[in-house]
Structures are given as structure tokens and as C-alpha cells.
Scaffold this active site. Structure first.
Site, short mmCIF file in Angstrom:
data_model
loop_
_atom_site.label_atom_id
_atom_site.label_comp_id
_atom_site.label_asym_id
_atom_site.label_seq_id
_atom_site.Cartn_x
_atom_site.Cartn_y
_atom_site.Cartn_z
N ASP A 190 40.39 22.36 45.80
CA ASP A 190 40.89 21.94 46.86
C ASP A 190 39.97 21.84 47.99
O ASP A 190 39.58 23.03 48.61
CB ASP A 190 42.40 22.63 47.31
CG ASP A 190 43.21 21.79 48.28
OD1 ASP A 190 42.61 21.29 49.23
OD2 ASP A 190 44.41 21.90 48.17
N HIS B 151 42.51 18.34 46.28
CA HIS B 151 43.79 18.31 47.50
C HIS B 151 44.54 16.92 47.08
O HIS B 151 43.63 15.97 46.73
CB HIS B 151 43.26 18.28 48.80
CG HIS B 151 44.26 18.47 49.62
ND1 HIS B 151 45.11 19.40 50.07
CD2 HIS B 151 44.84 17.37 50.44
CE1 HIS B 151 45.91 19.29 50.76
NE2 HIS B 151 45.87 17.92 51.35
#
Length: 232
Positions: A170, A201
Site C-alpha cells: 500500500d 492501495h
């Protein structure tokens, strides 16, 4: 399944929302809490996923105080700027209160069996965490959980079943933050954390730049099993 736009009464106003109903009712309900892009095609897609799985699903217009009805895309530079302006002006405490009102609104509808959970993406994921700490919602699922660490002091108050889908690549949640969340949340028996080693993400943002179907399918399957267990 059928779906439509509705208005949700709140203690200090009225909020727009998109709601999708399953064919069989009464049913458990899920509040699908948006990212920073508004109630857009991606969120309507999520609503349909949960309705097709047997849940009432309501997508609230979180930014109703700032710019009601805004719909943005991560593929347009001007939309990205607007989204981040809205995000950084957003009041999380009021957001949690709005979601608590939304939960009570759903629980009281005749189509609902009285049980309500929430699923949130990015901004919505943090709201799901806060709801499990501050309210008596039946359960909640957070995708990505951006900036949960800013409220990690509330972790001892987490008292409702909570699932976190943690993307290990992420860009918005550093490895050190994921380690902190794991360390502070996983000892709680109400918390379940699932890891996605290669996921970035927004891996579940259908049509988004970082969408990954294998990870999105796995997370949806785990989320549905969680909701079936806690919402009936």
C-alpha cells in the site's frame, strides 16, 4: 435486486444515499462507506455486489455537508485535486455520528432484520474502525484502513467484530504502520486481519488504476462470510 437513490434523516440534516435491495427480505444490512471519490459508479457496483449476496446495501453521501452529490474519478487530475480538498476538510467525528444515525435508520426499516454492519474503503475503512470503537454496530469490515494509526489510542475500546483487509504494498499505508496496526489490533479476539502480499492501495476499486481482481475477489468472499456470520 432493485436499487434507487433515497434520503437519510440525520440528527442535524438529511443526507443523500444510494440503496440496493436483495430479492429476499427481511435481510441484514450493510453500510458501504465510500473512498474520497463520492457515491460514484464504483460504490454503486459495491452496493450491487452486496445486494446480490443477500444484503441490503446503502452507500451514504459522506461529503453531504461539503459538496452534496459529488462524483469523482481517480483517472482525472482535476477530480483528484477536488477529492483531496474534500478529504482534508472532512470531519471524522461528524462522519462517525452520521454513520451511527444511518445504522439506526437501516435497522428500523421493515426490509431489515435489525442487524446492520458496515464496509468501508480507505476513508470509509477508518470510519469502520471508529464505529467499532465508538458505537454498537453489529460488525464492520475495513479495506486498507488508511490513517487508522492516527486513532490507535482508541484500540482498547474496540468492542465489535472487526475485519481489516491489509494491502502489504500500500502506497498510503507504510509497512511500519501495518506492523503497528497488527501489533495493536490483532491481540483483540474480535479482530481479524487478512494480508494481501502483492496488493497496492485500492486493490478492490473496480475500474481503478490499482484494481486487482484476484485480491478483490478473495476479500469480497471473506467479507461476505463475515457478514453472513454476524448479520444472518
Amino acid at each position: 435486486m432493485n436499487a434507487r437513490n433515497i434520503r437519510v434523516p440525520l440528527r442535524d440534516g438529511e443526507m443523500g444515499a444510494y440503496i440496493a435491495f436483495p430479492d429476499r427480505k427481511p435481510a441484514g444490512a450493510v453500510i458501504a462507506i465510500m473512498e474520497i471519490w463520492g457515491v460514484n459508479d464504483t460504490m454503486r457496483y459495491h452496493a450491487h455486489e452486496f445486494a446480490q449476496a443477500g444484503f441490503i446495501c446503502l452507500v451514504p453521501d459522506l461529503f453531504w455537508r461539503q459538496e452534496p452529490g459529488v462524483e469523482l474519478s481517480d483517472g482525472k487530475p482535476e477530480d483528484i485535486r477536488r477529492a483531496f480538498d474534500l478529504y482534508y476538510d472532512f470531519d471524522y467525528d461528524l462522519g462517525v455520528r452520521d454513520m451511527e444515525d444511518t445504522w439506526k435508520f437501516l435497522a428500523g426499516r421493515e426490509e431489515c432484520n435489525g442487524k446492520v454492519g458496515a464496509v468501508g474503503y480507505c476513508l470509509g475503512g477508518k470510519l469502520c474502525y471508529l464505529m467499532c470503537c465508538r458505537t454498537d454496530i453489529d460488525c464492520a469490515v475495513a479495506y486498507y484502513g488508511t490513517y487508522i494509526e492516527h486513532n490507535i489510542r482508541e484500540a482498547p475500546h474496540l468492542h465489535r467484530p472487526f475485519m481489516l483487509h491489509m494491502a502489504m504494498k500500500d502506497r498510503w499505508v507504510q509497512a511500519e504502520v501495518n506492523e503497528l496496526l497488527e501489533r495493536r489490533l490483532s491481540p483483540n479476539p474480535l479482530v481479524t486481519i487478512h494480508h494481501y502480499p502483492g496488493a497496492d492501495h485500492a486493490f478492490a476499486r473496480h475500474g481503478g488504476k490499482t484494481y486487482s481482481q484476484p485480491e478483490a475477489d478473495r476479500a469480497l468472499d471473506l467479507s461476505l462470510k463475515f457478514f453472513h456470520r454476524h448479520l444472518g
